[in-house]
Motif scaffolding. Structure first.
Motif, PDB file in Angstrom:
ATOM      1  N   MET A  32       4.461  13.460  14.539  1.00  0.00           N
ATOM      2  CA  MET A  32       3.877  11.959  14.722  1.00  0.00           C
ATOM      3  C   MET A  32       4.190  11.689  16.260  1.00  0.00           C
ATOM      4  SD  MET A  32       4.982   8.534  13.019  1.00  0.00           S
ATOM      5  CE  MET A  32       4.788   8.838  11.208  1.00  0.00           C
ATOM      6  N   SER A  33       3.002  11.263  17.043  1.00  0.00           N
ATOM      7  CA  SER A  33       3.196  10.902  18.197  1.00  0.00           C
ATOM      8  C   SER A  33       4.090   9.392  18.533  1.00  0.00           C
ATOM      9  CB  SER A  33       1.839  10.974  18.879  1.00  0.00           C
ATOM     10  OG  SER A  33       1.347   9.548  18.456  1.00  0.00           O
ATOM     11  N   PRO A  34       4.442   9.163  19.546  1.00  0.00           N
ATOM     12  CA  PRO A  34       5.081   7.939  19.945  1.00  0.00           C
ATOM     13  C   PRO A  34       4.244   6.765  19.571  1.00  0.00           C
ATOM     14  CG  PRO A  34       5.714   9.271  21.813  1.00  0.00           C
ATOM     15  CD  PRO A  34       4.731  10.158  21.011  1.00  0.00           C
ATOM     16  N   ALA A  35       2.925   6.929  19.981  1.00  0.00           N
ATOM     17  CA  ALA A  35       2.090   5.581  19.546  1.00  0.00           C
ATOM     18  C   ALA A  35       1.997   5.609  18.064  1.00  0.00           C
ATOM     19  CB  ALA A  35       0.986   5.909  20.252  1.00  0.00           C
ATOM     20  N   GLN A  36       2.018   6.541  17.183  1.00  0.00           N
ATOM     21  CA  GLN A  36       2.022   6.580  15.802  1.00  0.00           C
ATOM     22  C   GLN A  36       3.167   5.971  15.359  1.00  0.00           C
ATOM     23  OE1 GLN A  36       1.044  10.594  14.800  1.00  0.00           O
ATOM     24  NE2 GLN A  36      -1.304   9.967  14.539  1.00  0.00           N
ATOM     25  N   ALA A  37       4.365   6.059  15.924  1.00  0.00           N
ATOM     26  CA  ALA A  37       5.830   5.779  15.411  1.00  0.00           C
ATOM     27  C   ALA A  37       5.840   4.163  15.610  1.00  0.00           C
ATOM     28  CB  ALA A  37       6.618   6.430  16.201  1.00  0.00           C
ATOM     29  N   ASP A  38       5.136   3.642  16.568  1.00  0.00           N
ATOM     30  CA  ASP A  38       5.213   2.267  16.693  1.00  0.00           C
ATOM     31  C   ASP A  38       4.437   1.356  15.451  1.00  0.00           C
ATOM     32  OD1 ASP A  38       6.804   2.536  18.744  1.00  0.00           O
ATOM     33  OD2 ASP A  38       5.269   2.567  20.452  1.00  0.00           O
ATOM     34  N   ARG A  39       3.387   2.052  14.872  1.00  0.00           N
ATOM     35  CA  ARG A  39       2.415   1.384  14.033  1.00  0.00           C
ATOM     36  C   ARG A  39       3.245   1.442  12.732  1.00  0.00           C
ATOM     37  NH1 ARG A  39      -3.230   4.216  14.543  1.00  0.00           N
ATOM     38  NH2 ARG A  39      -4.286   2.214  15.465  1.00  0.00           N
ATOM     39  N   PRO A  40       2.978   0.079  12.163  1.00  0.00           N
ATOM     40  CA  PRO A  40       3.694  -0.044  10.542  1.00  0.00           C
ATOM     41  C   PRO A  40       3.098   0.877   9.708  1.00  0.00           C
ATOM     42  CG  PRO A  40       2.203  -1.894  10.995  1.00  0.00           C
ATOM     43  CD  PRO A  40       2.318  -0.898  12.316  1.00  0.00           C
ATOM     44  N   THR A  41       3.975   1.190   8.764  1.00  0.00           N
ATOM     45  CA  THR A  41       3.425   1.925   7.423  1.00  0.00           C
ATOM     46  C   THR A  41       2.689   0.836   6.598  1.00  0.00           C
ATOM     47  OG1 THR A  41       5.464   1.650   6.268  1.00  0.00           O
ATOM     48  CG2 THR A  41       5.107   3.813   7.611  1.00  0.00           C
ATOM     49  N   VAL A  42       1.691   1.317   5.887  1.00  0.00           N
ATOM     50  CA  VAL A  42       0.842   0.327   5.288  1.00  0.00           C
ATOM     51  C   VAL A  42       0.806   1.290   3.704  1.00  0.00           C
ATOM     52  CG1 VAL A  42      -1.517  -0.542   4.766  1.00  0.00           C
ATOM     53  CG2 VAL A  42      -0.364  -0.248   7.511  1.00  0.00           C
ATOM     54  N   SER A  43       1.013   0.337   2.624  1.00  0.00           N
ATOM     55  CA  SER A  43       0.520   0.453   1.587  1.00  0.00           C
ATOM     56  C   SER A  43      -0.710  -0.171   0.806  1.00  0.00           C
ATOM     57  CB  SER A  43       1.761   0.086   0.603  1.00  0.00           C
ATOM     58  OG  SER A  43       2.967   0.962   0.735  1.00  0.00           O
ATOM     59  N   VAL A  44      -1.615   0.675   0.660  1.00  0.00           N
ATOM     60  CA  VAL A  44      -2.961   0.151   0.140  1.00  0.00           C
ATOM     61  C   VAL A  44      -2.981   0.094  -1.452  1.00  0.00           C
ATOM     62  CG1 VAL A  44      -5.458   0.067   0.104  1.00  0.00           C
ATOM     63  CG2 VAL A  44      -4.452   0.980   2.254  1.00  0.00           C
ATOM     64  N   VAL A  45      -2.806  -1.028  -2.181  1.00  0.00           N
ATOM     65  CA  VAL A  45      -2.800  -1.180  -3.550  1.00  0.00           C
ATOM     66  C   VAL A  45      -4.091  -1.526  -4.176  1.00  0.00           C
ATOM     67  CG1 VAL A  45      -1.760  -2.553  -5.538  1.00  0.00           C
ATOM     68  CG2 VAL A  45      -0.360  -2.068  -3.581  1.00  0.00           C
ATOM     69  N   VAL A  46      -4.402  -0.593  -4.899  1.00  0.00           N
ATOM     70  CA  VAL A  46      -5.714  -0.784  -5.785  1.00  0.00           C
ATOM     71  C   VAL A  46      -5.579  -0.846  -6.912  1.00  0.00           C
ATOM     72  CG1 VAL A  46      -8.099   0.643  -6.079  1.00  0.00           C
ATOM     73  CG2 VAL A  46      -6.941   0.928  -3.706  1.00  0.00           C
ATOM     74  N   LEU A  47      -6.330  -2.008  -7.431  1.00  0.00           N
ATOM     75  CA  LEU A  47      -6.195  -2.116  -8.987  1.00  0.00           C
ATOM     76  C   LEU A  47      -7.586  -1.655  -9.484  1.00  0.00           C
ATOM     77  CD1 LEU A  47      -5.087  -5.784  -8.459  1.00  0.00           C
ATOM     78  CD2 LEU A  47      -3.641  -3.642  -8.534  1.00  0.00           C
ATOM     79  N   SER A  48      -7.455  -1.150 -10.791  1.00  0.00           N
ATOM     80  CA  SER A  48      -8.687  -0.629 -11.484  1.00  0.00           C
ATOM     81  C   SER A  48      -8.592  -0.828 -12.890  1.00  0.00           C
ATOM     82  CB  SER A  48      -8.985   0.820 -11.041  1.00  0.00           C
ATOM     83  OG  SER A  48     -10.238   1.094 -11.569  1.00  0.00           O
ATOM     84  N   HIS A  49      -9.355  -1.348 -13.397  1.00  0.00           N
ATOM     85  CA  HIS A  49      -9.396  -1.604 -14.854  1.00  0.00           C
ATOM     86  C   HIS A  49     -10.824  -1.340 -15.372  1.00  0.00           C
ATOM     87  CE1 HIS A  49      -7.866  -3.083 -18.929  1.00  0.00           C
ATOM     88  NE2 HIS A  49      -8.814  -3.600 -18.952  1.00  0.00           N
ATOM     89  N   ARG A  50     -10.865  -0.191 -16.227  1.00  0.00           N
ATOM     90  CA  ARG A  50     -12.131   0.337 -16.967  1.00  0.00           C
ATOM     91  C   ARG A  50     -13.334   0.475 -15.959  1.00  0.00           C
ATOM     92  NH1 ARG A  50     -11.550  -3.403 -22.437  1.00  0.00           N
ATOM     93  NH2 ARG A  50      -9.841  -2.539 -23.387  1.00  0.00           N
ATOM     94  N   ARG A  51     -12.985   0.970 -14.920  1.00  0.00           N
ATOM     95  CA  ARG A  51     -14.033   1.100 -13.934  1.00  0.00           C
ATOM     96  C   ARG A  51     -14.108   2.443 -13.112  1.00  0.00           C
ATOM     97  NH1 ARG A  51     -15.563  -4.804 -11.613  1.00  0.00           N
ATOM     98  NH2 ARG A  51     -13.933  -4.511 -10.530  1.00  0.00           N
ATOM     99  N   PRO A  52     -13.713   3.633 -14.048  1.00  0.00           N
ATOM    100  CA  PRO A  52     -13.349   4.842 -12.942  1.00  0.00           C
ATOM    101  C   PRO A  52     -14.554   5.136 -12.143  1.00  0.00           C
ATOM    102  CG  PRO A  52     -14.336   5.257 -15.417  1.00  0.00           C
ATOM    103  CD  PRO A  52     -13.950   3.747 -15.188  1.00  0.00           C
ATOM    104  N   HIS A  53     -15.904   5.031 -12.267  1.00  0.00           N
ATOM    105  CA  HIS A  53     -16.875   5.214 -11.314  1.00  0.00           C
ATOM    106  C   HIS A  53     -16.557   4.274 -10.207  1.00  0.00           C
ATOM    107  CE1 HIS A  53     -18.171   1.452 -13.291  1.00  0.00           C
ATOM    108  NE2 HIS A  53     -18.783   1.226 -12.273  1.00  0.00           N
ATOM    109  N   LEU A  54     -15.994   3.244 -10.153  1.00  0.00           N
ATOM    110  CA  LEU A  54     -15.712   2.500  -9.005  1.00  0.00           C
ATOM    111  C   LEU A  54     -14.383   2.971  -8.298  1.00  0.00           C
ATOM    112  CD1 LEU A  54     -16.572  -1.123  -9.982  1.00  0.00           C
ATOM    113  CD2 LEU A  54     -18.106   0.182  -8.584  1.00  0.00           C
TER     114      LEU A  54
END
Length: 101
Positions: A1-23
């Protein structure tokens, strides 16, 4: 990881899915295109889970799946937060596709 990347926060993207596997398949395809060095994807949903899809290895390594079959969006979001490890938590519905940048 470069120094510029180390300054960026880590992000958790939460995806909710209920009965829509195609989506779910479509939104995961969009997640595979994200141009950000430090993110994970937490899918909270019913079956089939992401293992049923042919995910690129780079995305598969960043993905966590939490089985949840109840149609309760508030509870599903809270479960996603509990499993997230990022400094920042973002939500993406399964009927949306994120922009790469």
């Amino acid at each position: 990881m470069s120094p510029a990347q180390a300054d960026r926060p880590t992000v958790s993207v939460v995806v909710l899915s209920h009965r829509r596997p195609h989506l779910l398949r479509r939104v995961l395809g969009g997640m595979a295109q994200l141009d950000y060095p430090a993110f994970e994807v937490v899918v909270v949903g019913d079956l089939p889970g992401p293992d049923a899809y042919a995910l690129p290895p780079a995305l598969a390594a960043r993905l966590r799946y939490v089985a949840f079959t109840e149609p309760n969006i508030c509870r599903a979001r809270n479960i996603g937060i509990e499993h997230a490890a990022g400094d920042v938590i973002a939500f993406c519905d399964d009927d949306a596709v994120p922009e790469p940048d």
